[in-house]
Design a protein around this motif. Sequence first.
Motif, PDB file in Angstrom:
ATOM      1  N   UNK A 184       1.030  15.963   4.048  1.00 51.29           N
ATOM      2  CA  UNK A 184       1.955  15.387   5.032  1.00 51.29           C
ATOM      3  C   UNK A 184       3.386  15.847   4.779  1.00 51.29           C
ATOM      4  N   UNK A 185       3.784  15.911   3.521  1.00 52.21           N
ATOM      5  CA  UNK A 185       5.137  16.388   3.185  1.00 52.21           C
ATOM      6  C   UNK A 185       5.283  17.842   3.623  1.00 52.21           C
ATOM      7  N   UNK A 186       4.265  18.669   3.338  1.00 51.64           N
ATOM      8  CA  UNK A 186       4.314  20.074   3.762  1.00 51.64           C
ATOM      9  C   UNK A 186       4.444  20.188   5.277  1.00 51.64           C
ATOM     10  N   UNK A 187       3.660  19.374   6.017  1.00 47.21           N
ATOM     11  CA  UNK A 187       3.742  19.412   7.475  1.00 47.21           C
ATOM     12  C   UNK A 187       5.100  18.961   7.966  1.00 47.21           C
ATOM     13  N   UNK A 188       5.655  17.950   7.324  1.00 47.55           N
ATOM     14  CA  UNK A 188       6.974  17.466   7.700  1.00 47.55           C
ATOM     15  C   UNK A 188       8.025  18.555   7.507  1.00 47.55           C
ATOM     16  N   UNK A 189       7.937  19.262   6.395  1.00 48.54           N
ATOM     17  CA  UNK A 189       8.905  20.328   6.117  1.00 48.54           C
ATOM     18  C   UNK A 189       8.725  21.527   7.051  1.00 48.54           C
ATOM     19  N   UNK A 219     -10.557   8.855  -5.261  1.00 44.78           N
ATOM     20  CA  UNK A 219      -9.948   8.431  -3.999  1.00 44.78           C
ATOM     21  C   UNK A 219      -8.425   8.410  -4.098  1.00 44.78           C
ATOM     22  N   UNK A 220      -7.912   8.006  -5.244  1.00 44.32           N
ATOM     23  CA  UNK A 220      -6.456   8.062  -5.458  1.00 44.32           C
ATOM     24  C   UNK A 220      -5.986   9.502  -5.367  1.00 44.32           C
ATOM     25  N   UNK A 221      -6.705  10.405  -6.020  1.00 44.22           N
ATOM     26  CA  UNK A 221      -6.340  11.825  -5.990  1.00 44.22           C
ATOM     27  C   UNK A 221      -6.392  12.386  -4.564  1.00 44.22           C
ATOM     28  N   UNK A 222      -7.431  12.039  -3.807  1.00 43.49           N
ATOM     29  CA  UNK A 222      -7.556  12.523  -2.424  1.00 43.49           C
ATOM     30  C   UNK A 222      -6.396  12.024  -1.560  1.00 43.49           C
ATOM     31  N   UNK A 223      -6.021  10.774  -1.732  1.00 39.25           N
ATOM     32  CA  UNK A 223      -4.909  10.241  -0.940  1.00 39.25           C
ATOM     33  C   UNK A 223      -3.575  10.837  -1.368  1.00 39.25           C
ATOM     34  N   UNK A 224      -3.417  11.142  -2.655  1.00 35.73           N
ATOM     35  CA  UNK A 224      -2.201  11.830  -3.116  1.00 35.73           C
ATOM     36  C   UNK A 224      -2.147  13.229  -2.506  1.00 35.73           C
ATOM     37  N   UNK A 242       4.496   5.647   9.495  1.00 39.20           N
ATOM     38  CA  UNK A 242       3.126   5.282   9.851  1.00 39.20           C
ATOM     39  C   UNK A 242       2.125   6.220   9.175  1.00 39.20           C
ATOM     40  N   UNK A 243       2.395   7.510   9.196  1.00 36.07           N
ATOM     41  CA  UNK A 243       1.494   8.491   8.593  1.00 36.07           C
ATOM     42  C   UNK A 243       1.444   8.377   7.076  1.00 36.07           C
ATOM     43  N   UNK A 244       2.522   7.954   6.457  1.00 38.23           N
ATOM     44  CA  UNK A 244       2.576   7.842   5.000  1.00 38.23           C
ATOM     45  C   UNK A 244       1.978   6.526   4.491  1.00 38.23           C
ATOM     46  N   UNK A 245       2.043   5.485   5.302  1.00 38.13           N
ATOM     47  CA  UNK A 245       1.600   4.173   4.819  1.00 38.13           C
ATOM     48  C   UNK A 245       0.110   4.097   4.528  1.00 38.13           C
ATOM     49  N   UNK A 246      -0.724   4.766   5.301  1.00 39.91           N
ATOM     50  CA  UNK A 246      -2.168   4.673   5.083  1.00 39.91           C
ATOM     51  C   UNK A 246      -2.563   5.178   3.701  1.00 39.91           C
ATOM     52  N   UNK A 247      -2.201   6.417   3.322  1.00 35.14           N
ATOM     53  CA  UNK A 247      -2.576   6.857   1.975  1.00 35.14           C
ATOM     54  C   UNK A 247      -1.859   6.072   0.875  1.00 35.14           C
ATOM     55  N   UNK A 248      -0.623   5.662   1.117  1.00 34.65           N
ATOM     56  CA  UNK A 248       0.087   4.870   0.105  1.00 34.65           C
ATOM     57  C   UNK A 248      -0.600   3.526  -0.125  1.00 34.65           C
ATOM     58  N   UNK A 249      -1.035   2.895   0.941  1.00 34.83           N
ATOM     59  CA  UNK A 249      -1.726   1.615   0.820  1.00 34.83           C
ATOM     60  C   UNK A 249      -3.032   1.783   0.055  1.00 34.83           C
ATOM     61  N   UNK A 250      -3.759   2.863   0.341  1.00 30.76           N
ATOM     62  CA  UNK A 250      -5.015   3.125  -0.373  1.00 30.76           C
ATOM     63  C   UNK A 250      -4.750   3.355  -1.858  1.00 30.76           C
ATOM     64  N   UNK A 251      -3.772   4.184  -2.165  1.00 31.59           N
ATOM     65  CA  UNK A 251      -3.441   4.467  -3.571  1.00 31.59           C
ATOM     66  C   UNK A 251      -3.067   3.174  -4.287  1.00 31.59           C
ATOM     67  N   UNK A 252      -2.216   2.375  -3.666  1.00 32.01           N
ATOM     68  CA  UNK A 252      -1.775   1.119  -4.281  1.00 32.01           C
ATOM     69  C   UNK A 252      -2.963   0.186  -4.533  1.00 32.01           C
ATOM     70  N   UNK A 253      -3.834   0.050  -3.550  1.00 32.84           N
ATOM     71  CA  UNK A 253      -4.983  -0.842  -3.688  1.00 32.84           C
ATOM     72  C   UNK A 253      -5.937  -0.400  -4.784  1.00 32.84           C
ATOM     73  N   UNK A 254      -6.261   0.890  -4.819  1.00 37.25           N
ATOM     74  CA  UNK A 254      -7.165   1.395  -5.859  1.00 37.25           C
ATOM     75  C   UNK A 254      -6.534   1.271  -7.241  1.00 37.25           C
ATOM     76  N   UNK A 255      -5.253   1.599  -7.352  1.00 36.00           N
ATOM     77  CA  UNK A 255      -4.573   1.530  -8.650  1.00 36.00           C
ATOM     78  C   UNK A 255      -4.485   0.086  -9.147  1.00 36.00           C
TER      79      UNK A 255
END
Length: 90
Positions: free
Chosen positions: A78-83, A67-72, A34-47
Amino acid sequence: MRSSAPSAAARARRARRRRIRPSAGHDLAACISHEFRTPLTAIRGFAETLLRGGIRDRRERTRFLKLIEENADRLDKLVDELLDLPDARG
């Protein structure tokens, strides 16, 4: 006489920890996805919009790239927090 009941601050800390570290009955994978889908969806849409030539204005293209850079960056955090999550088992 002191009450043995936990203070409001202690209860809030425990609630925060529960939100960060899902309980045993909660599906960690669902939480993470759920946490990963929001930025991934934004990146995909902008790209996709940029790749299909949907934005002709140079400033608007630059805004989309930022905006792509901000979502990346958000995904990276998120990866850092997960780790950094403590092992829920103990």
